[in-house]
Write an enzyme that holds these catalytic residues in place. Sequence first.
Site, PDB file in Angstrom:
ATOM      1  N   PRO A   1      55.670  33.252  60.006  1.00 24.73           N
ATOM      2  CA  PRO A   1      55.781  34.207  60.927  1.00 24.73           C
ATOM      3  C   PRO A   1      56.717  33.464  62.228  1.00 24.73           C
ATOM      4  O   PRO A   1      56.877  32.189  62.310  1.00 24.73           O
ATOM      5  CB  PRO A   1      54.382  34.127  61.704  1.00 24.73           C
ATOM      6  CG  PRO A   1      53.760  32.817  61.233  1.00 24.73           C
ATOM      7  CD  PRO A   1      54.287  32.399  59.608  1.00 24.73           C
ATOM      8  N   ASN A   2      57.592  34.607  62.845  1.00 26.34           N
ATOM      9  CA  ASN A   2      58.406  34.192  63.909  1.00 26.34           C
ATOM     10  C   ASN A   2      59.802  33.662  63.590  1.00 26.34           C
ATOM     11  O   ASN A   2      60.494  33.435  64.357  1.00 26.34           O
ATOM     12  CB  ASN A   2      57.799  33.146  65.041  1.00 26.34           C
ATOM     13  CG  ASN A   2      56.385  34.065  65.483  1.00 26.34           C
ATOM     14  OD1 ASN A   2      56.602  35.140  66.028  1.00 26.34           O
ATOM     15  ND2 ASN A   2      55.383  33.101  65.610  1.00 26.34           N
TER      16      ASN A   2
ATOM     17  N   ARG B   1      55.448  17.084  68.963  1.00 21.99           N
ATOM     18  CA  ARG B   1      55.129  18.139  69.642  1.00 21.99           C
ATOM     19  C   ARG B   1      53.690  18.180  69.954  1.00 21.99           C
ATOM     20  O   ARG B   1      52.936  17.180  69.555  1.00 21.99           O
ATOM     21  CB  ARG B   1      55.589  19.477  69.029  1.00 21.99           C
ATOM     22  CG  ARG B   1      57.263  19.433  68.893  1.00 21.99           C
ATOM     23  CD  ARG B   1      57.543  20.637  67.885  1.00 21.99           C
ATOM     24  NE  ARG B   1      57.385  22.068  69.001  1.00 21.99           N
ATOM     25  CZ  ARG B   1      57.440  23.033  68.475  1.00 21.99           C
ATOM     26  NH1 ARG B   1      57.978  23.255  67.184  1.00 21.99           N
ATOM     27  NH2 ARG B   1      57.418  24.063  69.231  1.00 21.99           N
TER      28      ARG B   1
ATOM     29  N   GLU C   1      57.551  21.324  51.917  1.00 23.46           N
ATOM     30  CA  GLU C   1      57.475  21.586  53.012  1.00 23.46           C
ATOM     31  C   GLU C   1      58.281  21.284  53.973  1.00 23.46           C
ATOM     32  O   GLU C   1      58.569  20.209  53.988  1.00 23.46           O
ATOM     33  CB  GLU C   1      56.079  21.164  53.507  1.00 23.46           C
ATOM     34  CG  GLU C   1      55.593  21.478  54.912  1.00 23.46           C
ATOM     35  CD  GLU C   1      54.106  20.926  55.348  1.00 23.46           C
ATOM     36  OE1 GLU C   1      53.449  20.539  54.419  1.00 23.46           O
ATOM     37  OE2 GLU C   1      54.016  21.025  56.441  1.00 23.46           O
TER      38      GLU C   1
ATOM     39  N   HIS D   1      60.075  21.932  58.286  1.00 21.57           N
ATOM     40  CA  HIS D   1      59.899  22.334  59.492  1.00 21.57           C
ATOM     41  C   HIS D   1      61.114  21.887  60.295  1.00 21.57           C
ATOM     42  O   HIS D   1      61.731  20.748  60.028  1.00 21.57           O
ATOM     43  CB  HIS D   1      58.775  21.432  60.118  1.00 21.57           C
ATOM     44  CG  HIS D   1      57.634  21.760  59.560  1.00 21.57           C
ATOM     45  ND1 HIS D   1      56.711  23.115  59.598  1.00 21.57           N
ATOM     46  CD2 HIS D   1      56.427  21.080  58.767  1.00 21.57           C
ATOM     47  CE1 HIS D   1      55.737  23.057  58.940  1.00 21.57           C
ATOM     48  NE2 HIS D   1      55.522  21.965  58.271  1.00 21.57           N
TER      49      HIS D   1
ATOM     50  N   ALA E   1      53.821  28.569  61.725  1.00 23.91           N
ATOM     51  CA  ALA E   1      52.266  28.354  62.419  1.00 23.91           C
ATOM     52  C   ALA E   1      51.222  28.565  61.177  1.00 23.91           C
ATOM     53  O   ALA E   1      50.203  27.850  61.591  1.00 23.91           O
ATOM     54  CB  ALA E   1      52.197  29.451  63.413  1.00 23.91           C
TER      55      ALA E   1
ATOM     56  N   ASN F   1      58.606  26.880  54.533  1.00 27.88           N
ATOM     57  CA  ASN F   1      58.248  26.683  55.974  1.00 27.88           C
ATOM     58  C   ASN F   1      57.077  27.789  56.330  1.00 27.88           C
ATOM     59  O   ASN F   1      57.321  28.838  56.751  1.00 27.88           O
ATOM     60  CB  ASN F   1      59.828  26.819  56.881  1.00 27.88           C
ATOM     61  CG  ASN F   1      59.345  26.397  58.241  1.00 27.88           C
ATOM     62  OD1 ASN F   1      58.296  26.339  58.414  1.00 27.88           O
ATOM     63  ND2 ASN F   1      60.465  26.351  59.080  1.00 27.88           N
TER      64      ASN F   1
ATOM     65  N   TYR G   1      64.451  25.139  68.319  1.00 25.81           N
ATOM     66  CA  TYR G   1      64.829  25.628  66.992  1.00 25.81           C
ATOM     67  C   TYR G   1      66.207  25.832  66.775  1.00 25.81           C
ATOM     68  O   TYR G   1      66.943  25.964  65.645  1.00 25.81           O
ATOM     69  CB  TYR G   1      64.216  26.751  66.526  1.00 25.81           C
ATOM     70  CG  TYR G   1      62.525  26.675  66.564  1.00 25.81           C
ATOM     71  CD1 TYR G   1      61.859  25.801  65.645  1.00 25.81           C
ATOM     72  CD2 TYR G   1      61.878  27.469  67.644  1.00 25.81           C
ATOM     73  CE1 TYR G   1      60.633  25.607  65.755  1.00 25.81           C
ATOM     74  CE2 TYR G   1      60.482  27.064  67.717  1.00 25.81           C
ATOM     75  CZ  TYR G   1      59.813  26.520  66.553  1.00 25.81           C
ATOM     76  OH  TYR G   1      58.483  26.369  66.518  1.00 25.81           O
TER      77      TYR G   1
ATOM     78  N   ARG H   1      64.706  32.592  69.300  1.00 27.06           N
ATOM     79  CA  ARG H   1      63.441  32.089  69.612  1.00 27.06           C
ATOM     80  C   ARG H   1      63.505  30.603  69.988  1.00 27.06           C
ATOM     81  O   ARG H   1      63.987  29.802  69.205  1.00 27.06           O
ATOM     82  CB  ARG H   1      62.663  32.077  68.442  1.00 27.06           C
ATOM     83  CG  ARG H   1      61.172  31.548  68.661  1.00 27.06           C
ATOM     84  CD  ARG H   1      60.539  31.540  67.218  1.00 27.06           C
ATOM     85  NE  ARG H   1      59.358  30.677  67.327  1.00 27.06           N
ATOM     86  CZ  ARG H   1      58.586  29.855  66.104  1.00 27.06           C
ATOM     87  NH1 ARG H   1      59.366  30.107  65.051  1.00 27.06           N
ATOM     88  NH2 ARG H   1      57.461  29.535  66.459  1.00 27.06           N
TER      89      ARG H   1
HETATM   90  C1  DQA Z   1      57.802  25.192  62.510  1.00 21.77           C
HETATM   91  C2  DQA Z   1      56.961  24.360  63.388  1.00 21.77           C
HETATM   92  C3  DQA Z   1      55.579  25.183  63.583  1.00 21.77           C
HETATM   93  O1  DQA Z   1      54.648  24.359  64.227  1.00 21.77           O
HETATM   94  C4  DQA Z   1      55.786  26.485  64.244  1.00 21.77           C
HETATM   95  O2  DQA Z   1      54.667  27.100  64.408  1.00 21.77           O
HETATM   96  C5  DQA Z   1      56.866  27.138  63.946  1.00 21.77           C
HETATM   97  C6  DQA Z   1      57.998  26.526  63.147  1.00 21.77           C
HETATM   98  C7  DQA Z   1      59.231  24.471  62.425  1.00 21.77           C
HETATM   99  O3  DQA Z   1      59.969  24.898  61.583  1.00 21.77           O
HETATM  100  O4  DQA Z   1      59.648  23.717  63.068  1.00 21.77           O
HETATM  101  O5  DQA Z   1      56.971  28.576  63.752  1.00 21.77           O
HETATM  102  O6  DQA Z   1      57.453  25.328  61.184  1.00 21.77           O
END
Ligand code: DQA
Length: 147
Positions: A10-11, A107, A98, A100, A77, A74, A23, A18
């Site tokens: 998501p997002n 964080r 995985e 990020h 959240a 990825n 990011y 964003r």
């Molecule tokens: C994320 C890190 C997560 O904590 C966050 O909720 C994201 C992006 C990252 O790519 O750094 O949406 O996965």
Amino acid sequence: MSLIFVLNGPNLNRLGKRQPEIYGSTTLADIKVDCHSTAIELGHEIRFHQSNREYEIIDWVHEACEIGAGIVINPAAFTHTSVAILDALNAFDGPVIEVHISNVHKRESFRHHSYVSLRADGVIAGLGTQGYGLALRRIASMIAEKS
Ligand code: DQA
């Protein structure tokens, strides 16, 4: 030639707009283009997906169980909340990396725990969007080692 799934939670469709201070300015479309060229260089094919819905990510993991040789994920959240994605990945036989974009360990403390890490063969965090290409390279070597 193997099929590698690149899954985004998501997002991440809002990358570039964003929180660019966290990011960066690269968009998901840019990442997709990079992943495709890395895959071609490695002699593999990718399926690149993003969803804001947990069930769609689970469905793509199920698809990968049938036809995929590796997964780069990825989960965004969902990383920190989803036992359901972990369960789906636990039923997948190939390598899982995985990714990020941000360094989640630098964080908020709720980002320090990952359900997906209980299954992932490797975790890349904080290397920005380059993490995707690096993950694909690692998956390709793991696929080569296996065969
Ligand atoms: C994320 C890190 C997560 O904590 C966050 O909720 C994201 C992006 C990252 O790519 O750094 O949406 O996965």
